[in-house]
Design a protein around this motif. Sequence first.
Motif, PDB file in Angstrom:
ATOM      1  N   PHE A 369      -4.079  15.880   3.305  1.00  0.00           N
ATOM      2  CA  PHE A 369      -5.169  15.553   3.792  1.00  0.00           C
ATOM      3  C   PHE A 369      -5.971  14.379   2.865  1.00  0.00           C
ATOM      4  O   PHE A 369      -6.200  13.147   3.782  1.00  0.00           O
ATOM      5  CB  PHE A 369      -6.145  16.821   4.198  1.00  0.00           C
ATOM      6  CG  PHE A 369      -7.597  16.126   4.545  1.00  0.00           C
ATOM      7  CD1 PHE A 369      -8.151  15.825   5.846  1.00  0.00           C
ATOM      8  CD2 PHE A 369      -8.821  16.090   3.424  1.00  0.00           C
ATOM      9  CE1 PHE A 369      -9.322  15.580   5.893  1.00  0.00           C
ATOM     10  CE2 PHE A 369     -10.000  15.895   3.597  1.00  0.00           C
ATOM     11  CZ  PHE A 369     -10.182  15.261   4.863  1.00  0.00           C
ATOM     12  N   GLU A 370      -6.043  14.791   1.796  1.00  0.00           N
ATOM     13  CA  GLU A 370      -6.784  13.906   0.940  1.00  0.00           C
ATOM     14  C   GLU A 370      -6.115  12.388   0.730  1.00  0.00           C
ATOM     15  O   GLU A 370      -6.467  11.247   1.096  1.00  0.00           O
ATOM     16  CB  GLU A 370      -7.071  14.217  -0.412  1.00  0.00           C
ATOM     17  CG  GLU A 370      -7.815  13.512  -1.263  1.00  0.00           C
ATOM     18  CD  GLU A 370      -8.217  14.080  -2.422  1.00  0.00           C
ATOM     19  OE1 GLU A 370      -9.716  13.658  -2.976  1.00  0.00           O
ATOM     20  OE2 GLU A 370      -7.646  15.114  -2.951  1.00  0.00           O
ATOM     21  N   GLU A 371      -4.839  12.679   0.624  1.00  0.00           N
ATOM     22  CA  GLU A 371      -3.778  11.301   0.551  1.00  0.00           C
ATOM     23  C   GLU A 371      -3.756  10.270   1.759  1.00  0.00           C
ATOM     24  O   GLU A 371      -4.141   9.157   1.663  1.00  0.00           O
ATOM     25  CB  GLU A 371      -2.346  11.733   0.204  1.00  0.00           C
ATOM     26  CG  GLU A 371      -1.605  10.530   0.057  1.00  0.00           C
ATOM     27  CD  GLU A 371      -0.219  11.117  -0.149  1.00  0.00           C
ATOM     28  OE1 GLU A 371       0.804   9.950  -0.223  1.00  0.00           O
ATOM     29  OE2 GLU A 371       0.106  12.163  -0.394  1.00  0.00           O
ATOM     30  N   GLN A 372      -3.923  11.090   3.103  1.00  0.00           N
ATOM     31  CA  GLN A 372      -4.072  10.405   4.096  1.00  0.00           C
ATOM     32  C   GLN A 372      -5.181   9.855   4.417  1.00  0.00           C
ATOM     33  O   GLN A 372      -5.185   8.612   4.838  1.00  0.00           O
ATOM     34  CB  GLN A 372      -3.494  11.139   5.377  1.00  0.00           C
ATOM     35  CG  GLN A 372      -2.187  11.646   5.043  1.00  0.00           C
ATOM     36  CD  GLN A 372      -1.499  12.286   6.473  1.00  0.00           C
ATOM     37  OE1 GLN A 372      -1.685  11.966   7.587  1.00  0.00           O
ATOM     38  NE2 GLN A 372      -0.820  13.442   6.279  1.00  0.00           N
ATOM     39  N   VAL A 373      -6.234  10.311   4.430  1.00  0.00           N
ATOM     40  CA  VAL A 373      -7.720   9.831   4.817  1.00  0.00           C
ATOM     41  C   VAL A 373      -7.954   8.577   3.654  1.00  0.00           C
ATOM     42  O   VAL A 373      -8.505   7.496   3.841  1.00  0.00           O
ATOM     43  CB  VAL A 373      -8.734  10.890   4.592  1.00  0.00           C
ATOM     44  CG1 VAL A 373      -8.563  11.796   5.798  1.00  0.00           C
ATOM     45  CG2 VAL A 373      -9.184  11.430   3.272  1.00  0.00           C
ATOM     46  N   LEU A 374      -7.636   8.811   2.345  1.00  0.00           N
ATOM     47  CA  LEU A 374      -7.759   7.830   1.212  1.00  0.00           C
ATOM     48  C   LEU A 374      -6.942   6.570   1.516  1.00  0.00           C
ATOM     49  O   LEU A 374      -7.481   5.433   1.599  1.00  0.00           O
ATOM     50  CB  LEU A 374      -7.612   8.404  -0.219  1.00  0.00           C
ATOM     51  CG  LEU A 374      -8.512   9.143  -0.821  1.00  0.00           C
ATOM     52  CD1 LEU A 374      -8.024   9.740  -2.180  1.00  0.00           C
ATOM     53  CD2 LEU A 374      -9.779   8.575  -0.906  1.00  0.00           C
ATOM     54  N   GLN A 375      -5.607   6.763   2.034  1.00  0.00           N
ATOM     55  CA  GLN A 375      -4.764   5.444   2.165  1.00  0.00           C
ATOM     56  C   GLN A 375      -5.514   4.949   3.525  1.00  0.00           C
ATOM     57  O   GLN A 375      -5.272   3.761   3.482  1.00  0.00           O
ATOM     58  CB  GLN A 375      -3.526   6.097   2.410  1.00  0.00           C
ATOM     59  CG  GLN A 375      -2.397   5.007   2.978  1.00  0.00           C
ATOM     60  CD  GLN A 375      -2.239   3.947   1.539  1.00  0.00           C
ATOM     61  OE1 GLN A 375      -2.748   4.000   0.466  1.00  0.00           O
ATOM     62  NE2 GLN A 375      -1.142   3.210   1.992  1.00  0.00           N
ATOM     63  N   TYR A 376      -5.782   5.516   4.411  1.00  0.00           N
ATOM     64  CA  TYR A 376      -6.287   4.954   5.625  1.00  0.00           C
ATOM     65  C   TYR A 376      -7.562   3.971   5.228  1.00  0.00           C
ATOM     66  O   TYR A 376      -7.697   3.109   5.899  1.00  0.00           O
ATOM     67  CB  TYR A 376      -6.612   5.907   6.792  1.00  0.00           C
ATOM     68  CG  TYR A 376      -7.249   5.346   7.830  1.00  0.00           C
ATOM     69  CD1 TYR A 376      -6.303   5.081   8.987  1.00  0.00           C
ATOM     70  CD2 TYR A 376      -8.431   5.086   8.078  1.00  0.00           C
ATOM     71  CE1 TYR A 376      -6.961   4.495  10.037  1.00  0.00           C
ATOM     72  CE2 TYR A 376      -8.954   4.582   9.468  1.00  0.00           C
ATOM     73  CZ  TYR A 376      -8.173   4.437  10.675  1.00  0.00           C
ATOM     74  OH  TYR A 376      -8.503   3.595  11.510  1.00  0.00           O
ATOM     75  N   GLY A 377      -8.408   4.562   4.548  1.00  0.00           N
ATOM     76  CA  GLY A 377      -9.566   3.884   4.344  1.00  0.00           C
ATOM     77  C   GLY A 377      -9.325   2.688   3.354  1.00  0.00           C
ATOM     78  O   GLY A 377     -10.109   1.585   3.616  1.00  0.00           O
ATOM     79  N   ARG A 378      -8.483   2.988   2.346  1.00  0.00           N
ATOM     80  CA  ARG A 378      -7.997   1.655   1.722  1.00  0.00           C
ATOM     81  C   ARG A 378      -7.386   0.485   2.344  1.00  0.00           C
ATOM     82  O   ARG A 378      -7.887  -0.732   2.584  1.00  0.00           O
ATOM     83  CB  ARG A 378      -6.918   2.089   0.476  1.00  0.00           C
ATOM     84  CG  ARG A 378      -7.400   2.810  -0.610  1.00  0.00           C
ATOM     85  CD  ARG A 378      -6.403   2.866  -1.751  1.00  0.00           C
ATOM     86  NE  ARG A 378      -5.517   3.756  -1.236  1.00  0.00           N
ATOM     87  CZ  ARG A 378      -5.274   5.120  -1.715  1.00  0.00           C
ATOM     88  NH1 ARG A 378      -6.319   5.521  -2.840  1.00  0.00           N
ATOM     89  NH2 ARG A 378      -4.121   5.948  -1.659  1.00  0.00           N
ATOM     90  N   VAL A 379      -6.406   0.910   3.393  1.00  0.00           N
ATOM     91  CA  VAL A 379      -5.865  -0.247   4.168  1.00  0.00           C
ATOM     92  C   VAL A 379      -6.819  -0.722   5.251  1.00  0.00           C
ATOM     93  O   VAL A 379      -6.846  -1.929   5.188  1.00  0.00           O
ATOM     94  CB  VAL A 379      -4.634   0.453   4.910  1.00  0.00           C
ATOM     95  CG1 VAL A 379      -4.137  -0.557   6.003  1.00  0.00           C
ATOM     96  CG2 VAL A 379      -3.517   0.878   3.971  1.00  0.00           C
ATOM     97  N   SER A 380      -7.787   0.107   5.815  1.00  0.00           N
ATOM     98  CA  SER A 380      -8.443  -0.382   6.772  1.00  0.00           C
ATOM     99  C   SER A 380      -9.578  -1.277   5.963  1.00  0.00           C
ATOM    100  O   SER A 380     -10.037  -2.361   6.486  1.00  0.00           O
ATOM    101  CB  SER A 380      -9.417   0.660   7.326  1.00  0.00           C
ATOM    102  OG  SER A 380      -8.505   1.424   8.163  1.00  0.00           O
ATOM    103  N   ALA A 381     -10.189  -1.049   4.734  1.00  0.00           N
ATOM    104  CA  ALA A 381     -11.154  -1.723   4.168  1.00  0.00           C
ATOM    105  C   ALA A 381     -10.651  -3.157   4.107  1.00  0.00           C
ATOM    106  O   ALA A 381     -11.088  -4.180   3.781  1.00  0.00           O
ATOM    107  CB  ALA A 381     -11.529  -1.192   2.821  1.00  0.00           C
ATOM    108  N   LEU A 382      -9.208  -3.189   3.475  1.00  0.00           N
ATOM    109  CA  LEU A 382      -8.489  -4.449   3.034  1.00  0.00           C
ATOM    110  C   LEU A 382      -8.295  -5.425   4.299  1.00  0.00           C
ATOM    111  O   LEU A 382      -8.439  -6.559   4.222  1.00  0.00           O
ATOM    112  CB  LEU A 382      -7.415  -4.234   2.122  1.00  0.00           C
ATOM    113  CG  LEU A 382      -7.610  -3.726   0.865  1.00  0.00           C
ATOM    114  CD1 LEU A 382      -6.281  -3.175   0.301  1.00  0.00           C
ATOM    115  CD2 LEU A 382      -8.278  -4.770  -0.060  1.00  0.00           C
ATOM    116  N   LYS A 383      -8.006  -4.818   5.361  1.00  0.00           N
ATOM    117  CA  LYS A 383      -7.736  -5.452   6.631  1.00  0.00           C
ATOM    118  C   LYS A 383      -9.090  -6.120   7.065  1.00  0.00           C
ATOM    119  O   LYS A 383      -9.192  -7.187   7.432  1.00  0.00           O
ATOM    120  CB  LYS A 383      -7.224  -4.407   7.763  1.00  0.00           C
ATOM    121  CG  LYS A 383      -5.902  -4.143   7.723  1.00  0.00           C
ATOM    122  CD  LYS A 383      -5.723  -3.213   8.889  1.00  0.00           C
ATOM    123  CE  LYS A 383      -4.342  -2.495   8.844  1.00  0.00           C
ATOM    124  NZ  LYS A 383      -3.887  -1.717  10.052  1.00  0.00           N
TER     125      LYS A 383
END
Length: 431
Positions: A369-383
Amino acid sequence: MNIVIIGGSNTGLMNGIVLKRLGHNVRILEQNPESKRDDLAAGITTHPIFEEFMDCHDRTTEPWSIHSPGVQFLDKAAAVTRRLNKRLQMTSWGVIYHHLRANFDGFSSNFCPNPPEPEKEDGVTVFECGKRVTGLGHITSGVEITYEDLLNQKEEGKLLADIVIIANGANSALRSSIFTGVERVYAGYVAFRGTVPESEVSEEAKKTFDPNLSYNSFNNGYILLYIIPGTDGSIVPGHRRYNWVWYHPLTTGSPELENIMTDTSGVVHRNTLPVGTMQPSEWAAYVALASKVMCPPFAEMVQKTTQPFITAISDASCPRATAFNGTVFIAGEALNLMRPHMALSTTQSAMQALMLEKFFKHEITLSEFEEQVLQYGRVSALKTNAFGSFFLYGYLSSAGWLVKLAGAVLGGLPPFSWLSDLTEVESVVQK
């Protein structure tokens, strides 16, 4: 389980609805003393993840969005230079909030006058206003919560919970107390926002805009616009609103930034200047600027907005999505504040809520759970940072963000290098 959610805005409500449907007892502690909320004159463009959330969890029968068939880009003469066929749903903060409230605790409003009845499998839900959480403590039996009752002479109270979700936004002092050093960092530009009632928009502007998401770029800035429901949630033509956002660079610490963030009573706001508090003399200067740099339909929207509000665009990102050995979760903008260019904030909260549902149903582990929500947030913020930089400043300015985005996609590169120095504490007290 007994679960307490700190923050009763849309992020807290989405998580609360998911947990309620799974049979858990959920108590939301909201600092605002009013249960009925204004819509903040803020439009929201939704994406498929949020629509998936609503398909799964919205039991109301009232419509919540307006369909837009695509995106168009206008030049200085208001001619269409590019068009994208992309289905979008447009709504407002107030519409979403009251739909979620109807689903969470049966709150009745003009938006949802007939909230759905509780279902047999639902847990018990409570939405408490005027409760300011001042501290969290990790104890053997879960989490101890200390709060002030703002409706009762700041009387102090305590609660015990199996799980706590921090969902009180980007300025969350609790989040920053657990992960010391997480603070908002100004990005160097602001967003002016406003709405115009459909009845006040000229026929010429309607022909230019309807029903698309429209953009107009110019030197060091751009503006976008789309149609959202009316103040009462109506999606009937003639009763809707035109919602616009204008991004404009202002240097950190400059007199220009301080002047526009100073309200009519002389108070300087750090992050958001609320609706109706901007000094008329300051706004007049920007109305004049809009007429010079924008195509006429967009300049009309700015000119007809009497009560704009301003957000100083900033970044903030938390290194973890959980704390206290998995008994505290950090959600929404408390976890990851995203620049609004691609309208991903509401989508992020919906994604986190759906992932939380999978975790509580034992379909994924806590670490997954933590890995997926953090990765989604990282990628979305950079996009969204790359997108905004491109439209504000051009190709070269977005290159750095695109490199970081590639790193995040390929190898988990964090969006802000200083996050690696942050540490978690075991108990927090907010003063």
